[in-house]
Enzyme design. Structure first.
Site, short mmCIF file in Angstrom:
data_model
loop_
_atom_site.label_atom_id
_atom_site.label_comp_id
_atom_site.label_asym_id
_atom_site.label_seq_id
_atom_site.Cartn_x
_atom_site.Cartn_y
_atom_site.Cartn_z
N VAL A 1 0.84 -1.20 0.00
CA VAL A 1 0.00 0.00 0.00
C VAL A 1 0.87 1.25 0.00
O VAL A 1 0.64 2.20 -0.76
CB VAL A 1 -0.96 0.00 1.21
CG1 VAL A 1 -1.68 1.33 1.34
CG2 VAL A 1 -1.97 -1.14 1.08
N SER B 1 -9.98 -2.04 7.29
CA SER B 1 -10.05 -3.21 6.41
C SER B 1 -11.49 -3.68 6.42
O SER B 1 -12.19 -3.52 7.43
CB SER B 1 -9.14 -4.29 6.96
OG SER B 1 -9.48 -5.54 6.41
N SER B 2 -11.93 -4.30 5.33
CA SER B 2 -13.33 -4.77 5.31
C SER B 2 -13.57 -5.85 6.35
O SER B 2 -14.73 -6.13 6.70
CB SER B 2 -13.71 -5.28 3.91
OG SER B 2 -12.81 -6.28 3.49
N CYS B 3 -12.51 -6.46 6.89
CA CYS B 3 -12.72 -7.50 7.91
C CYS B 3 -13.12 -6.93 9.27
O CYS B 3 -13.40 -7.69 10.20
CB CYS B 3 -11.51 -8.41 8.04
SG CYS B 3 -10.12 -7.63 8.82
N TYR C 1 -6.73 -9.01 14.17
CA TYR C 1 -6.39 -7.93 13.23
C TYR C 1 -7.52 -6.89 13.20
O TYR C 1 -7.27 -5.68 13.26
CB TYR C 1 -6.18 -8.55 11.86
CG TYR C 1 -5.88 -7.60 10.75
CD1 TYR C 1 -4.61 -7.02 10.62
CD2 TYR C 1 -6.83 -7.29 9.78
CE1 TYR C 1 -4.33 -6.16 9.57
CE2 TYR C 1 -6.56 -6.44 8.73
CZ TYR C 1 -5.30 -5.87 8.62
OH TYR C 1 -5.02 -5.02 7.58
N LYS D 1 -7.59 -2.83 14.07
CA LYS D 1 -8.03 -1.84 13.08
C LYS D 1 -9.20 -1.01 13.61
O LYS D 1 -9.30 0.19 13.35
CB LYS D 1 -8.41 -2.54 11.76
CG LYS D 1 -7.19 -3.06 10.99
CD LYS D 1 -6.37 -1.89 10.47
CE LYS D 1 -5.17 -2.27 9.65
NZ LYS D 1 -4.35 -1.11 9.26
N HIS E 1 -2.08 -13.46 0.76
CA HIS E 1 -3.51 -13.46 0.49
C HIS E 1 -3.78 -14.34 -0.73
O HIS E 1 -2.85 -14.78 -1.42
CB HIS E 1 -4.01 -12.03 0.25
CG HIS E 1 -4.03 -11.20 1.48
ND1 HIS E 1 -3.03 -10.29 1.77
CD2 HIS E 1 -4.88 -11.15 2.53
CE1 HIS E 1 -3.30 -9.71 2.93
NE2 HIS E 1 -4.42 -10.22 3.42
O1 GFB Z 1 -7.04 -13.77 0.90
P1 GFB Z 1 -7.37 -14.56 2.11
O2 GFB Z 1 -6.23 -15.22 2.81
O3 GFB Z 1 -8.10 -13.63 3.12
O4 GFB Z 1 -8.39 -15.74 1.73
P2 GFB Z 1 -9.54 -13.32 3.74
C1 GFB Z 1 -9.54 -15.51 0.96
C2 GFB Z 1 -10.21 -16.83 0.65
O5 GFB Z 1 -9.38 -17.55 -0.29
C3 GFB Z 1 -10.42 -17.77 1.85
C4 GFB Z 1 -9.23 -18.89 0.15
O6 GFB Z 1 -11.67 -18.41 1.71
C5 GFB Z 1 -9.28 -18.78 1.68
O7 GFB Z 1 -9.54 -20.04 2.26
N1 GFB Z 1 -7.98 -19.45 -0.40
C6 GFB Z 1 -7.92 -20.46 -1.29
C7 GFB Z 1 -6.73 -19.09 -0.10
N2 GFB Z 1 -6.65 -20.80 -1.55
C8 GFB Z 1 -5.88 -19.95 -0.83
C9 GFB Z 1 -4.47 -19.82 -0.69
O8 GFB Z 1 -3.66 -20.53 -1.27
N3 GFB Z 1 -4.04 -18.82 0.14
C10 GFB Z 1 -4.91 -18.00 0.80
N4 GFB Z 1 -4.42 -17.03 1.59
N5 GFB Z 1 -6.25 -18.14 0.72
C11 GFB Z 1 -8.06 -11.75 5.13
C12 GFB Z 1 -7.89 -11.46 6.59
O9 GFB Z 1 -9.13 -12.60 5.06
O10 GFB Z 1 -8.38 -10.62 4.38
C13 GFB Z 1 -7.10 -10.25 6.81
O11 GFB Z 1 -7.37 -12.59 7.21
C14 GFB Z 1 -7.42 -9.10 5.89
O12 GFB Z 1 -7.29 -9.86 8.13
C15 GFB Z 1 -7.52 -9.56 4.48
O13 GFB Z 1 -8.62 -8.49 6.25
C16 GFB Z 1 -7.92 -8.47 3.53
O14 GFB Z 1 -10.28 -12.44 2.82
O15 GFB Z 1 -10.28 -14.54 4.16
#
Ligand code: GFB
Length: 325
Positions: free
Chosen positions: A28, A119-121, A148, A152, A191
């Site tokens: 960012v 954050s949207s979370c 987190y 925030k 992510h």
């Molecule tokens: O992007 P992500 O880790 O964050 O995961 P969140 C989004 C979705 O993608 C979840 C799936 O349903 C994960 O299970 N996913 C599938 C994966 N394969 C993968 C992979 O290989 N890696 C990851 N990381 N995910 C975060 C928050 O939540 O969003 C933070 O934990 C923050 O606090 C961020 O707010 C923007 O959208 O679930």
């Protein structure tokens, strides 16, 4: 000196100002740096090695010396769903301390304007979609990123409190899930978008028959390119002054299943996709309502497919991983 435009309470003129992007080297922060280089302002920089923002005294000393007129707080400890649930103490402590130290000092120094990024979370797990700003604190949080989110929320409430108690123009913007240049491609901490780009690319090179995608694939996410976020932050910094939070989103959501298919197409991976349901899904949907920002006159310009293609190209150029050439 206050310009004519600044007499209108909502307008903040960046021209000639000393601007500090706390966390300027992250995803960012570096997008904000690129965007602010187009403004006629002076950018202040300090590296993480020189200043640890979780340390109050160091932060106070650096800020008292640097004397910023305005601050964008882009510094944060961030990570994907598994990193968030594995290191909740670090996510809560680091992010809360960054908010406390910078805002406390900014108030003492009389910093003219400050933007905190939420954050949207931070919104309730089952908030009505699209998520309006006023749904904040109306329900329980998603457990995988509660720590987190609490940090925030502490930051945004602190900004609000300085506005109320001291009349400070400390404001909060609430970005949806972000991606873009300088994203983290470490598979444990990333992510979903960079993680899937990497997994698909490596599977293509290794001619693997399948790629593992976490969870069920049914959750939906809204993704915003970080260059759109940076543009929106500068817009908000110039145009918005009251403590009401402002969502920043793309207005479009996609299921993780469909995002995986899209990435496979962009990367050119033709194997199959396997869902590992032992991994968490997280919140089912988090699409922010962009109406407040749209009504002020801002909208995003980078589509998801173009944004992912660009990220894939940049990552291949910067990465030392084997390619399929
Ligand atoms: O992007 P992500 O880790 O964050 O995961 P969140 C989004 C979705 O993608 C979840 C799936 O349903 C994960 O299970 N996913 C599938 C994966 N394969 C993968 C992979 O290989 N890696 C990851 N990381 N995910 C975060 C928050 O939540 O969003 C933070 O934990 C923050 O606090 C961020 O707010 C923007 O959208 O679930």
């Amino acid at each position: 000196m206050i310009s004519m435009a600044e007499r209108d309470d909502h307008h903040f003129d960046l021209r000639g100002k000393r601007i500090w992007i706390a966390g300027h080297s992250g995803m960012v922060g570096s997008a904000l740096t690129r965007r602010l280089r187009r403004e006629d302002c002076q950018l202040l920089e300090v590296s993480h090695d020189e200043l640890d923002l979780t340390r109050q005294q160091e932060t106070e000393e650096w800020m008292a010396n640097a004397r910023p007129d305005a601050i964008f707080i882009a510094a944060a400890k961030v990570g994907g769903i598994v990193a968030n649930s594995t290191y909740p103490a670090d996510f809560l402590y680091d992010n809360a301390m960054i908010a406390m130290n910078i805002m406390h000092t900014a108030n003492r120094l009389g910093v003219q304007k400050l933007l905190w990024l939420g954050s949207s979370c931070v919104y309730p797990k089952y908030a009505e979609q699209p998520i309006r700003e006023d749904s904040l604190l109306t329900g329980a949080l998603e457990p995988t990123n509660e720590a987190y989110a609490v940090a925030k929320i502490a930051g945004l409430k602190l900004a609000e409190a300085y506005a109320r108690q001291y009349g400070r123009r400390f404001i909060t913007a609430m970005p949806t899930n972000l991606y873009g240049p300088n994203d983290n491609f470490d598979l444990q901490n990333a992510h979903v978008l960079p993680a899937l780009i990497r997994k698909m690319h490596e599977a293509k090179v290794a001619r693997s028959p399948s790629v593992v995608v976490w969870g069920t694939g049914t959750p939906k996410r809204e993704f915003l390119h970080v260059d759109d976020l940076a543009d929106a932050c500068v817009f908000v910094m110039k145009r918005h002054s009251d403590p009401e939070i402002v969502n920043i989103g793309s207005g479009k959501e996609i299921s993780i299943h469909d995002a995986a298919i899209l990435i496979a197409r962009i990367v050119g991976y033709q194997g199959s996709i396997v869902f590992d349901t032992s991994k968490p899904d997280g919140t089912p949907r988090k699409l922010v309502d962009p109406m407040r920002l749209q009504a002020m006159g801002w909208k995003p310009s980078i589509g998801l497919e173009a944004g992912i293609s660009d990220l894939y190209m940049r990552w291949q150029q910067s990465s030392t991983l084997p390619n399929d050439g």
